[in-house]
Scaffold this active site. Structure first.
Site, PDB file in Angstrom:
ATOM      1  N   SER A 300       0.805  -1.232   0.000  1.00 56.79           N
ATOM      2  CA  SER A 300       0.000   0.000   0.000  1.00 56.79           C
ATOM      3  C   SER A 300       0.832   1.273   0.000  1.00 56.79           C
ATOM      4  O   SER A 300       0.269   2.370  -0.088  1.00 56.79           O
ATOM      5  CB  SER A 300      -0.953   0.013   1.196  1.00 56.79           C
ATOM      6  OG  SER A 300      -2.064  -0.820   0.947  1.00 56.79           O
ATOM      7  N   LYS A 303       0.207   3.776  -2.669  1.00 57.97           N
ATOM      8  CA  LYS A 303      -0.775   4.855  -2.565  1.00 57.97           C
ATOM      9  C   LYS A 303      -0.120   6.227  -2.381  1.00 57.97           C
ATOM     10  O   LYS A 303      -0.790   7.254  -2.539  1.00 57.97           O
ATOM     11  CB  LYS A 303      -1.750   4.563  -1.430  1.00 57.97           C
ATOM     12  CG  LYS A 303      -2.591   3.303  -1.662  1.00 57.97           C
ATOM     13  CD  LYS A 303      -3.573   3.065  -0.517  1.00 57.97           C
ATOM     14  CE  LYS A 303      -4.490   1.874  -0.793  1.00 57.97           C
ATOM     15  NZ  LYS A 303      -3.881   0.585  -0.428  1.00 57.97           N
ATOM     16  N   SER A 360      -6.426   3.261   4.271  1.00 58.54           N
ATOM     17  CA  SER A 360      -5.680   2.490   3.266  1.00 58.54           C
ATOM     18  C   SER A 360      -6.624   1.717   2.350  1.00 58.54           C
ATOM     19  O   SER A 360      -6.345   0.584   1.953  1.00 58.54           O
ATOM     20  CB  SER A 360      -4.692   1.521   3.945  1.00 58.54           C
ATOM     21  OG  SER A 360      -3.700   1.111   3.031  1.00 58.54           O
TER      22      SER A 360
END
Length: 626
Positions: A300, A303, A360
């Protein structure tokens, strides 16, 4: 080069590539040691494969038993294509390697711009190819983002630079080499790029040992002797390397100045992570690192780039925070961490950003990607274009959320660069990363906590992003800012990758941040906008020019050594007007004892227009007399 030189025409990414192969000089029936590929200087400054330094490098490799291949980058000589400022040239170099040395040992070498391109080829090939030797000359570190040399290849690398090179300063090369603990060999007195005006400008040994009629040949000869010595040293058993290293330094002492001594750097604590990096953002210095150029799955942490592209779209007014975006079935069905939105909803961009960063949410990431890019595929293209623009040379994105996909990779170094640019370029959106709780109406309350647990335990931490997949492990990019007397706020960024649990990534990140603040002191040298010097200016409307930086100049040094910091300013003299505010004027060299620990570009803090004709004439007379 020799009787066994042949011209080649190779196939490149955009057309044919002109090349030349020089056969190795070997004894009897001995076989060549491998293939050495050489890259030439910047094509916009006349760089070709026939450049004299490139020829000297080729000669040294040939004499050292290497079959050597030189080639012209795109747009040079008979090579087809147009200059591409490095990216296309890297493709050219990789294409040459694939064709002339598809397997077996290779040596990679480059001069100036060619050294920059070669550094990225090394980073790309280090894990897959047997790179036996590396020689980078006049590394263009002040003009391009030169890739670091993988640590396991340091023993095989020779970095050479001219002491008085005014095209690429020695300080910029040392700033690149020092964090890697990578030795640089300096040719004393050598000037611009070692081209036709090769000479050594000072040194008693030159005056006494080199006849005046032969001085123009000194540097090429010096280069060939040193390179030949180094290349042949590598052929001997490991047991001899230490002895030969000592012998080499003694033998070359009359010709070269090896810059090997580095400041005593505090050793970081044991960090239970596969990769990590600690950067002092305030000074721009790397304080600690481990395997920072190894490619890893970002999970993640992807991101961070998704957010960068979204923030850029907001600034360009392509979208707005209050604008609503639809939720596609694809976004709704995203696996992993989620914001819990569904196709019945129209969600504001502000909420989707909160869901992506704080929770997230993979679903929020996909909804934003489709809303900004029109499709996931187009958004991923925007991500990769932005990665290239930011210089993330070892990063490739295949999706906007970070789920495991073959080839979806980055590095700790690229993550550190991205995190710094994210904070610098979009400060107005950094509050999302410091937010501890967020929940979209109608979604589970238990999903409201920020995954970055350091936000709850350390009040100085205000970001940035967590990540986890089975392949990536538990990862965290954290940032903290703390106040210090006489310095103000000091910000650090830690990159911790591949830990074993949520608590481990938080604990190891906290350990690294605390160590960075205690093991190093920040020294403010000059306030923002304060002049570092006010030198005399000629032929201008003013007779003085203030030079400095618009931001405070801060340097980081080991704790307790701040009193040993001194500065020197290198600049052109005389300074001839006009000057515009922001124009580069010189360099502030920062010394710790007798060792350089930093170099800061200095710029004009004000405009100094050109004087009138009489003022210019008067100063011209004064300069002539002076």
């Amino acid at each position: 080069m020799n009787a066994q030189t042949e011209r080649l025409t190779l196939t490149g990414p955009v057309g044919s590539i002109e090349a030349q192969r020089d056969q190795a000089v070997v004894d009897g029936s001995g076989a060549p040691r491998g293939i050495a590929i050489l890259a030439h200087p910047h094509p916009l400054f006349g760089g070709t494969m026939d450049n004299k330094v490139v020829q000297t490098l080729a000669r040294a490799f040939v004499q050292g038993g290497w079959t050597t291949v030189r080639f012209n980058f795109r747009g040079v000589g008979a090579t087809e294509g147009v200059h591409d400022n490095g990216a296309g040239e890297l493709d050219d170099l990789l294409a040459v390697i694939d064709q002339v040395a598809p397997q077996g040992p290779i040596a990679l070498s480059g001069f100036s711009f060619g050294a920059f391109v070669t550094s990225h080829a090394i980073a790309r090939l280090a894990a897959a190819r047997a790179i036996e030797q590396i020689v980078l000359v006049g590394t263009a570190a002040s003009r391009f983002t030169v890739a670091p040399i993988p640590e396991e290849l340091h023993e095989r690398a020779l970095i050479v630079h001219g002491e008085a090179d005014d095209t690429v300063t020695l300080s910029s090369v040392m700033d690149w080499a020092r964090p890697q603990i990578l030795p640089v060999t300096v040719v004393p007195g050598a000037v611009i790029s070692f081209t036709d005006n090769c000479r050594c400008s000072r040194g008693w040994w030159l005056d006494t040992c080199v006849p005046p009629t032969r001085r123009e040949l000194y540097l090429p000869l010096c280069w060939q002797v040193v390179l030949h010595f180094r290349l042949n040293c590598f052929r001997l058993p490991d047991s001899m390397k230490s002895l030969l290293s000592t012998m080499r330094n003694l033998a070359c002492a009359a010709l070269l100045v090896p810059v090997l001594a580095l400041a005593q750097v505090p050793q970081p604590p044991e960090i239970a992570a596969r990769n990590y990096m600690l950067v002092d953002v305030t000074s721009g210095q790397v304080l600690a690192s481990k395997d920072v150029d190894a490619q890893i799955e970002p999970a993640s942490l992807t991101k961070l780039m998704t957010a960068y592209v979204v923030f850029d779209a907001l600034r360009a007014k392509k979208i707005s925070l209050e604008q609503t975006l639809p939720v596609s079935v694809k976004a709704w069905k995203m696996p992993g961490s989620r914001m819990f939105i569904d196709p019945k909803m129209q969600v504001k961009v502000n909420d989707l950003i909160s869901g992506m960063i704080i929770q997230s949410g993979n679903d929020a990431s996909m909804a934003l990607a489709e809303g900004v890019g029109g499709s996931e595929e187009n958004f991923v293209r925007l991500m990769n274009d932005q990665a290239k623009a930011l210089g993330l040379t070892n990063t490739k994105y295949l999706n906007p959320e970070g789920l495991t996909a073959t080839g979806h990779l980055t590095t700790a170094r690229d993550l550190a660069t991205l995190a710094q640019r994210l904070m610098k370029d979009f400060p107005e959106y950094m509050h999302y990363y410091a937010t501890k709780n967020y929940r979209y109406p109608g979604t589970p309350e238990s999903n409201s906590y920020n995954r970055n647990s350091l936000l709850f335990r350390d009040p100085t931490v205000d970001g940035l992003k967590t990540g986890h997949t089975n392949a990536a492990g538990y990862c965290l990019v954290a940032t903290s800012k703390r106040d210090f007397p006489n310095v103000g706020q000091r910000r650090l960024i830690s990159i911790v990758l591949g830990t074993t649990s949520e608590s481990a990534r938080a604990n190891e990140s906290q350990k690294l941040l605390n160590w960075g603040y205690t093991a190093f002191d920040a020294v403010k040298l000059f306030d923002a906008g304060a002049p570092a010097a006010t030198p005399e200016v000629w032929k201008g409307t003013a007779n003085k020019l203030k030079i400095g930086r618009p931001e405070a100049i801060v340097i980081t040094v080991p704790s307790g050594s701040a009193g040993k910091v001194t500065t020197q300013i290198e600049r052109q003299d005389p300074l001839i007007a006009p000057f515009t505010k922001g124009q580069n004027v010189g360099t502030l060299k920062v010394m710790l004892g007798d060792q350089q620990v930093g170099a800061v570009p200095l710029e004009a803090l004000e405009d100094v227009p050109q004087a009138g004709i009489f003022g210019r004439a008067w100063d011209a007379i004064r300069l002539w007399i002076k």
